[in-house]
Every structure is written in structure tokens, then in C-alpha cells.
Design a protein around this motif. Sequence first.
Motif, PDB file in Angstrom:
ATOM      1  N   SER A  92      40.627  37.672  24.453  1.00  0.00           N
ATOM      2  CA  SER A  92      41.033  38.385  25.574  1.00  0.00           C
ATOM      3  C   SER A  92      39.419  38.728  26.001  1.00  0.00           C
ATOM      4  CB  SER A  92      41.629  39.705  24.940  1.00  0.00           C
ATOM      5  OG  SER A  92      41.616  40.774  26.164  1.00  0.00           O
ATOM      6  N   GLU A  93      38.455  38.860  25.231  1.00  0.00           N
ATOM      7  CA  GLU A  93      37.116  39.376  25.349  1.00  0.00           C
ATOM      8  C   GLU A  93      36.431  38.305  26.443  1.00  0.00           C
ATOM      9  OE1 GLU A  93      35.648  42.623  25.459  1.00  0.00           O
ATOM     10  OE2 GLU A  93      37.595  43.005  24.659  1.00  0.00           O
ATOM     11  N   SER A  94      36.627  36.999  25.924  1.00  0.00           N
ATOM     12  CA  SER A  94      36.209  35.928  26.375  1.00  0.00           C
ATOM     13  C   SER A  94      36.614  35.670  27.806  1.00  0.00           C
ATOM     14  CB  SER A  94      36.204  34.732  25.477  1.00  0.00           C
ATOM     15  OG  SER A  94      35.427  35.018  24.486  1.00  0.00           O
ATOM     16  N   LEU A  95      37.904  35.916  27.968  1.00  0.00           N
ATOM     17  CA  LEU A  95      38.751  35.817  29.371  1.00  0.00           C
ATOM     18  C   LEU A  95      38.125  36.522  30.204  1.00  0.00           C
ATOM     19  CD1 LEU A  95      42.464  35.273  28.278  1.00  0.00           C
ATOM     20  CD2 LEU A  95      41.103  33.426  29.583  1.00  0.00           C
ATOM     21  N   ALA A  96      37.735  37.780  30.013  1.00  0.00           N
ATOM     22  CA  ALA A  96      37.391  38.907  30.822  1.00  0.00           C
ATOM     23  C   ALA A  96      35.820  38.645  31.343  1.00  0.00           C
ATOM     24  CB  ALA A  96      36.938  40.234  30.228  1.00  0.00           C
ATOM     25  N   GLU A  97      35.270  37.539  30.816  1.00  0.00           N
ATOM     26  CA  GLU A  97      34.021  36.989  31.197  1.00  0.00           C
ATOM     27  C   GLU A  97      34.130  36.164  32.413  1.00  0.00           C
ATOM     28  OE1 GLU A  97      31.055  38.635  30.183  1.00  0.00           O
ATOM     29  OE2 GLU A  97      32.238  39.914  29.242  1.00  0.00           O
ATOM     30  N   LEU A  98      35.135  35.433  32.249  1.00  0.00           N
ATOM     31  CA  LEU A  98      35.279  34.241  33.428  1.00  0.00           C
ATOM     32  C   LEU A  98      35.060  34.792  34.983  1.00  0.00           C
ATOM     33  CD1 LEU A  98      38.822  32.795  32.174  1.00  0.00           C
ATOM     34  CD2 LEU A  98      36.673  31.749  32.105  1.00  0.00           C
ATOM     35  N   LYS A  99      34.630  33.761  35.563  1.00  0.00           N
ATOM     36  CA  LYS A  99      33.878  34.226  36.907  1.00  0.00           C
ATOM     37  C   LYS A  99      34.258  33.351  38.013  1.00  0.00           C
ATOM     38  CE  LYS A  99      31.517  37.921  35.908  1.00  0.00           C
ATOM     39  NZ  LYS A  99      31.863  38.104  34.382  1.00  0.00           N
ATOM     40  N   GLU A 100      34.699  32.006  37.808  1.00  0.00           N
ATOM     41  CA  GLU A 100      35.213  31.150  38.654  1.00  0.00           C
ATOM     42  C   GLU A 100      36.475  31.220  39.197  1.00  0.00           C
ATOM     43  OE1 GLU A 100      34.231  27.123  37.601  1.00  0.00           O
ATOM     44  OE2 GLU A 100      32.388  27.736  36.749  1.00  0.00           O
ATOM     45  N   SER A 101      36.798  31.325  40.492  1.00  0.00           N
ATOM     46  CA  SER A 101      38.100  31.812  40.814  1.00  0.00           C
ATOM     47  C   SER A 101      39.321  30.809  40.335  1.00  0.00           C
ATOM     48  CB  SER A 101      38.071  31.845  42.479  1.00  0.00           C
ATOM     49  OG  SER A 101      39.273  32.369  43.017  1.00  0.00           O
ATOM     50  N   ASP A 102      38.833  29.643  40.337  1.00  0.00           N
ATOM     51  CA  ASP A 102      39.803  28.485  40.151  1.00  0.00           C
ATOM     52  C   ASP A 102      40.257  28.612  38.748  1.00  0.00           C
ATOM     53  OD1 ASP A 102      37.707  27.507  39.023  1.00  0.00           O
ATOM     54  OD2 ASP A 102      37.656  25.441  39.755  1.00  0.00           O
ATOM     55  N   ALA A 103      39.574  29.320  38.012  1.00  0.00           N
ATOM     56  CA  ALA A 103      40.130  29.730  36.422  1.00  0.00           C
ATOM     57  C   ALA A 103      41.388  30.477  36.608  1.00  0.00           C
ATOM     58  CB  ALA A 103      39.081  30.193  35.769  1.00  0.00           C
ATOM     59  N   ALA A 104      41.838  31.078  37.459  1.00  0.00           N
ATOM     60  CA  ALA A 104      43.059  31.776  37.648  1.00  0.00           C
ATOM     61  C   ALA A 104      44.323  31.029  37.190  1.00  0.00           C
ATOM     62  CB  ALA A 104      43.180  32.629  38.946  1.00  0.00           C
ATOM     63  N   ALA A 105      44.381  29.859  37.599  1.00  0.00           N
ATOM     64  CA  ALA A 105      45.755  29.241  37.424  1.00  0.00           C
ATOM     65  C   ALA A 105      46.130  29.312  35.974  1.00  0.00           C
ATOM     66  CB  ALA A 105      45.443  27.757  37.856  1.00  0.00           C
ATOM     67  N   PRO A 106      45.434  28.833  35.022  1.00  0.00           N
ATOM     68  CA  PRO A 106      46.099  28.863  33.636  1.00  0.00           C
ATOM     69  C   PRO A 106      46.312  30.364  33.328  1.00  0.00           C
ATOM     70  CG  PRO A 106      44.170  27.682  33.630  1.00  0.00           C
ATOM     71  CD  PRO A 106      44.015  28.316  34.857  1.00  0.00           C
ATOM     72  N   LEU A 107      45.870  31.342  33.884  1.00  0.00           N
ATOM     73  CA  LEU A 107      46.011  32.743  33.567  1.00  0.00           C
ATOM     74  C   LEU A 107      47.480  33.044  34.293  1.00  0.00           C
ATOM     75  CD1 LEU A 107      42.411  34.210  34.179  1.00  0.00           C
ATOM     76  CD2 LEU A 107      43.882  34.559  31.775  1.00  0.00           C
ATOM     77  N   LEU A 108      47.480  32.729  35.139  1.00  0.00           N
ATOM     78  CA  LEU A 108      48.967  32.957  36.062  1.00  0.00           C
ATOM     79  C   LEU A 108      50.051  32.585  35.116  1.00  0.00           C
ATOM     80  CD1 LEU A 108      47.808  32.412  39.574  1.00  0.00           C
ATOM     81  CD2 LEU A 108      48.169  34.528  38.636  1.00  0.00           C
ATOM     82  N   THR A 109      49.873  31.525  34.390  1.00  0.00           N
ATOM     83  CA  THR A 109      51.297  31.168  33.641  1.00  0.00           C
ATOM     84  C   THR A 109      51.636  32.083  32.559  1.00  0.00           C
ATOM     85  OG1 THR A 109      49.975  30.019  31.816  1.00  0.00           O
ATOM     86  CG2 THR A 109      50.206  28.667  33.704  1.00  0.00           C
ATOM     87  N   LEU A 110      50.930  33.137  32.197  1.00  0.00           N
ATOM     88  CA  LEU A 110      51.145  34.279  31.342  1.00  0.00           C
ATOM     89  C   LEU A 110      51.545  35.612  31.712  1.00  0.00           C
ATOM     90  CD1 LEU A 110      48.685  33.418  28.452  1.00  0.00           C
ATOM     91  CD2 LEU A 110      51.016  32.659  28.448  1.00  0.00           C
ATOM     92  N   VAL A 111      51.762  35.675  33.221  1.00  0.00           N
ATOM     93  CA  VAL A 111      51.806  37.052  33.704  1.00  0.00           C
ATOM     94  C   VAL A 111      53.072  37.648  33.218  1.00  0.00           C
ATOM     95  CG1 VAL A 111      50.378  36.822  35.666  1.00  0.00           C
ATOM     96  CG2 VAL A 111      52.644  36.132  35.684  1.00  0.00           C
ATOM     97  N   GLY A 112      54.098  36.957  32.781  1.00  0.00           N
ATOM     98  CA  GLY A 112      55.390  37.308  32.343  1.00  0.00           C
ATOM     99  C   GLY A 112      55.777  37.260  30.802  1.00  0.00           C
TER     100      GLY A 112
END
Length: 323
Positions: A92-112
Motif C-alpha cells: 500500500s505504501e509503495s503504491l502511493a508513490e506511483l506517479k505515472e498515469s498509466d499505472a492506474a489500469a491495474p489498480l482499477l481492477t481492485l476498486v470493488g
Amino acid sequence: MNDVFESFADLAALAEELRAEDPKQRRVAVIELGDSGDPAAVRLLAGLSSDPDSGVRRQVAIALGSFDGPETAAALVRILVDADVDVASAASESLAELKESDAAAPLLTLVGHPSAFVRESVYRSLKGLRNRDALEPALKALRDPEPAVRVQAVGVIGYLKLEETLPALKHAALDGNANVRLVAINALAFSRSQAATNAIAAGLVDKDWRVREAAAAALALSAAGVTHSAPLITALDDAFWQVRLSAIRSLGKLEARGSVSRIAHELNHNQPNVRKEAAAALGTLKAREARQALLAVADDPDADVRKNVRWALQQLEHARQDG
């Protein structure tokens, strides 16, 4: 690239270490991969996301924090759902350091995802990515049963700074949870509309002092904030000095000259930070009518207050000389 990694041979050597039987040896190799700065290390690190040793998995999550992009995000997303709390927290801490917009796609798979911790972590990470694809899930998440998730969802919406989200942010500013209301008030400050300013001003009477403090500060950032000088002056009677300080600062920034006498009264507040801010605001306003009040506290026991009083008096003198 780090001097230690001068060739693909170094990376290959570490790849061998990752297969060592001793987990300590694998952890050391993971640390070195994280320090390498070599994008090729991401794939090697991702391969250890299911390592049998939780210490190795945690170190992988930490090491991935040195990289960015969708491949890194995908690896961290897998670790975020780890059964070990420490491992998942590191992801979770490392994910918060992401800056590139295209890194969003894998994250969006977990919104539910059924875990509130996972959902909160996902939205916290999406916030900084400012990816428009995150808007619709974030709007839906405003109805999430967990306040911590709603807080991060409001952050995602606020960071996008889209006028079309104004109704949702206004609604969030009325949320039953104070933390959600606070973030929503701050998010509304991007808008230049009177409707947004009105919603912020409504926060000045919130039952939670932190929300009132945020509202007082946000009004100075709002394009129409000057229209709410009166409620800001009323906020100078707030029981919490933090709210008063925030209101004083905003009144100064908004050049609300009608607040001079009330701000001058705060030069005698028992909290030094309030007295200091009052002196600074009077200097910003170049309020010559407050000169006697400033002179009366020129020997304030607090050094920072005295410094601001001197500065304010200088501003008044410059204003007098300028006519």
C-alpha cells in the motif's frame, strides 16, 4: 543506474540469488534489485510476489516502491491482497508513490475488492495518478460503507479538478463522517464558482472544528471567497483557536478591510500563534487604523509575535508614505 549494476551480468547474478534456499539471501538480493534503478528489475521482483517467506514478500513490496509504471503497479496490486498484514501494508505504501498515469489500469481492477483496506489503498494510489478513468469508480465509492474509502475517493475526485464533479463534492461536504467532509471542503477550493464557495462557507458552522478550520482556509483559495468575509469574521469567535487563526489568515489574504477592528482584537488572544497571525494580517491589510493596537503589543512576550508586529508597523508606515 547504480554503480553496482554496470552490466546485465550483475542483474543475472542477482536473479540466481533470488532462487537461493535461504530467505535471508533472497531478501538481500531483493534489496539490491530495488537499489539498482534498473527497470528490468521489476520483472524479477514481481516473480517473488508469491515467495513462501513473508519477509521476502514484504521486501519485494518495498523494493517496488523505487519504480513506476503499469508493470510495477500490477506487481504491487498482487501483493496488496497478501494475507500478511505487514506485506499488504508495505504494498500500500509503495503504491502511493506511483506517479505515472498509466499505472492506474491495474489498480482499477481492485476498486470493488471486498477488503476495505484494499479499496482504501487503491483510491489513495489513484489520487496522485490523476487518471480520468478513475472518476466513475471514485464517484460510486462516495457511497462506500467505509468512511476511510470515501475519504480517498473524494481525494481522487478533487485531484482531477473537474467542474462536472462539483455536485458530488458538495454532497460529500455533507457526509456523516467529519474526515470525508474535511477532504471535500478542501477539494471544492479548485472551483471558481459561487456554488463551490457557498458550500465551503457552509463548513464554517460544521460541528467538527477541523472542518471549520479547513473551510476558513479554503475560502482564501476560492475565487469568490471575498464574498464571505462576514462569516469569516464571525469565525473569529470560534471556541477553537485553530479556526480563528485560519479565519484571520484568510481575511488578510482576501484583503477584507471590514475585518480590521475584529482582527486587532485578536492581538490579545492567549494563544501566541493567533496573535502572530493577527499582526501579520493587519500588516498585509496595511490597516493604519490598527496602529495603536499594534503599538500596544509591541512588547509581546512571544518573540515571533513581536517580529510580526514590527513588520506590520513597517507596512503601515510604507502605506502612510505612499499616501
